[in-house]
Design an enzyme around this catalytic site. Structure first.
Site, PDB file in Angstrom:
ATOM      1  N   ASP A  44       0.831  -1.201   0.000  1.00 22.48           N
ATOM      2  CA  ASP A  44       0.000   0.000   0.000  1.00 22.48           C
ATOM      3  C   ASP A  44       0.870   1.258   0.000  1.00 22.48           C
ATOM      4  O   ASP A  44       0.505   2.270  -0.615  1.00 22.48           O
ATOM      5  CB  ASP A  44      -0.942  -0.001   1.206  1.00 22.48           C
ATOM      6  CG  ASP A  44      -2.188   0.837   0.959  1.00 22.48           C
ATOM      7  OD1 ASP A  44      -2.693   0.832  -0.186  1.00 22.48           O
ATOM      8  OD2 ASP A  44      -2.659   1.504   1.893  1.00 22.48           O
ATOM      9  N   CYS A 134     -10.855   4.286  -4.099  1.00 23.56           N
ATOM     10  CA  CYS A 134      -9.932   4.040  -2.990  1.00 23.56           C
ATOM     11  C   CYS A 134     -10.308   4.912  -1.799  1.00 23.56           C
ATOM     12  O   CYS A 134     -10.494   4.425  -0.683  1.00 23.56           O
ATOM     13  CB  CYS A 134      -8.491   4.330  -3.440  1.00 23.56           C
ATOM     14  SG  CYS A 134      -7.269   4.183  -2.109  1.00 23.56           S
ATOM     15  N   TYR A 138     -12.411   3.105   1.641  1.00 21.05           N
ATOM     16  CA  TYR A 138     -11.757   2.957   2.941  1.00 21.05           C
ATOM     17  C   TYR A 138     -12.594   3.593   4.052  1.00 21.05           C
ATOM     18  O   TYR A 138     -12.622   3.091   5.176  1.00 21.05           O
ATOM     19  CB  TYR A 138     -10.348   3.564   2.898  1.00 21.05           C
ATOM     20  CG  TYR A 138      -9.289   2.576   2.474  1.00 21.05           C
ATOM     21  CD1 TYR A 138      -8.270   2.196   3.340  1.00 21.05           C
ATOM     22  CD2 TYR A 138      -9.312   2.002   1.205  1.00 21.05           C
ATOM     23  CE1 TYR A 138      -7.299   1.282   2.948  1.00 21.05           C
ATOM     24  CE2 TYR A 138      -8.358   1.091   0.798  1.00 21.05           C
ATOM     25  CZ  TYR A 138      -7.354   0.736   1.678  1.00 21.05           C
ATOM     26  OH  TYR A 138      -6.394  -0.173   1.292  1.00 21.05           O
ATOM     27  N   TYR A 165      -9.408   5.607   9.273  1.00 20.85           N
ATOM     28  CA  TYR A 165     -10.423   5.630   8.214  1.00 20.85           C
ATOM     29  C   TYR A 165     -11.833   5.833   8.756  1.00 20.85           C
ATOM     30  O   TYR A 165     -12.758   6.107   7.981  1.00 20.85           O
ATOM     31  CB  TYR A 165     -10.326   4.351   7.382  1.00 20.85           C
ATOM     32  CG  TYR A 165      -8.974   4.251   6.707  1.00 20.85           C
ATOM     33  CD1 TYR A 165      -8.599   5.182   5.749  1.00 20.85           C
ATOM     34  CD2 TYR A 165      -8.050   3.277   7.065  1.00 20.85           C
ATOM     35  CE1 TYR A 165      -7.353   5.130   5.151  1.00 20.85           C
ATOM     36  CE2 TYR A 165      -6.805   3.213   6.474  1.00 20.85           C
ATOM     37  CZ  TYR A 165      -6.460   4.144   5.517  1.00 20.85           C
ATOM     38  OH  TYR A 165      -5.216   4.102   4.932  1.00 20.85           O
ATOM     39  N   GLU A 207      -9.693  -2.526  -6.219  1.00 18.15           N
ATOM     40  CA  GLU A 207      -9.639  -2.473  -4.754  1.00 18.15           C
ATOM     41  C   GLU A 207      -9.890  -3.865  -4.153  1.00 18.15           C
ATOM     42  O   GLU A 207      -9.208  -4.280  -3.213  1.00 18.15           O
ATOM     43  CB  GLU A 207     -10.675  -1.482  -4.219  1.00 18.15           C
ATOM     44  CG  GLU A 207     -10.280  -0.024  -4.352  1.00 18.15           C
ATOM     45  CD  GLU A 207      -9.084   0.334  -3.497  1.00 18.15           C
ATOM     46  OE1 GLU A 207      -9.018  -0.097  -2.323  1.00 18.15           O
ATOM     47  OE2 GLU A 207      -8.192   1.041  -3.996  1.00 18.15           O
TER      48      GLU A 207
END
Length: 219
Positions: A44, A134, A138, A165, A207
């Site tokens: 990531d 993305c 999240y 998040y 994702e």
């Protein structure tokens, strides 16, 4: 229906599956194998470098100073998201040398290559949509984790990831992105919106592939 709502409606089935994935369930329950998480954090962090480049290209594509400034604010990588990663990299014993030597997995490379192609070839709204799955997914994942298991926020290891998040700061940043998208697409035709949906679906699928890649530690 707003453009953002249409994007989310088109990907509901994919997004619902995120929180059913064993990697995300492991984050939720605090049971995820740390070697899998270590693999994910490294990948990531590599992904975020190209994520920032997409915004950098967006600065050049922006037609207003307001949009250019918004895109530029993300070049330091998600307003502090990299700090969370760096904290975990240290806790997991990932060295600077290891990060310098890190290479993207094939799935990771495919995802970022797609985003960068959209950024280079298309306009400011398309650039924004290419990173939006993305950013927004999240937030959804973080919120659903807390809905399903509130104590996940206090997990001694994964709690910091969940808090990042789930936070209002993260949600507020996403609201600014979606509000900008609505402004940029106010005069878009149905054909143009359909193309945005195609981009959003592709990135949403990527994702899911990223979670699967991380679960299997697949290079």
């Amino acid at each position: 229906m707003k453009v953002t709502e249409r994007l989310l409606a088109a990907t509901k089935e994919i997004w619902d599956a995120y929180n059913e994935h064993p990697f995300v369930l492991g984050l939720q329950n605090g049971t995820l194998d740390r070697e899998k998480f270590r693999f994910y954090i490294i990948q990531d962090s590599v992904y975020l470098i190209d994520f920032a480049k997409v915004f950098a290209i967006g600065v050049a594509k922006a037609k207003s100073l307001e949009t250019a400034n918004l895109f530029a604010s993300y070049i330091p990588v998600m307003n502090g998201e990299l700090n969370v990663h760096e904290g975990y990299l240290a806790r997991l014993g990932v060295t600077e040398e290891e990060m310098k030597a890190a290479r993207p997995s094939l799935d990771n490379l495919s995802y970022t290559s797609y985003m960068l192609r959209v950024a280079y070839e298309e306009g400011e709204a398309e650039v924004l949509v290419s990173i939006l799955s993305c950013a927004l997914s999240y937030e959804l994942i973080g919120k659903r984790i807390v809905e399903n298991r509130p104590e996940a926020l206090e997990d001694p290891f994964y709690g910091d990831w969940v808090k990042g998040y789930y936070s209002e700061e993260y949600a507020a940043a996403n609201r600014e992105l979606t509000e900008t998208l609505e402004k940029l697409t106010k005069d878009y035709s149905e054909e143009q919106i359909a193309h945005l949906i195609d981009i959003f679906i592709a990135c949403s699928r990527y994702e899911m592939d990223f979670w699967e890649m991380s679960w299997n530690m697949k290079m």
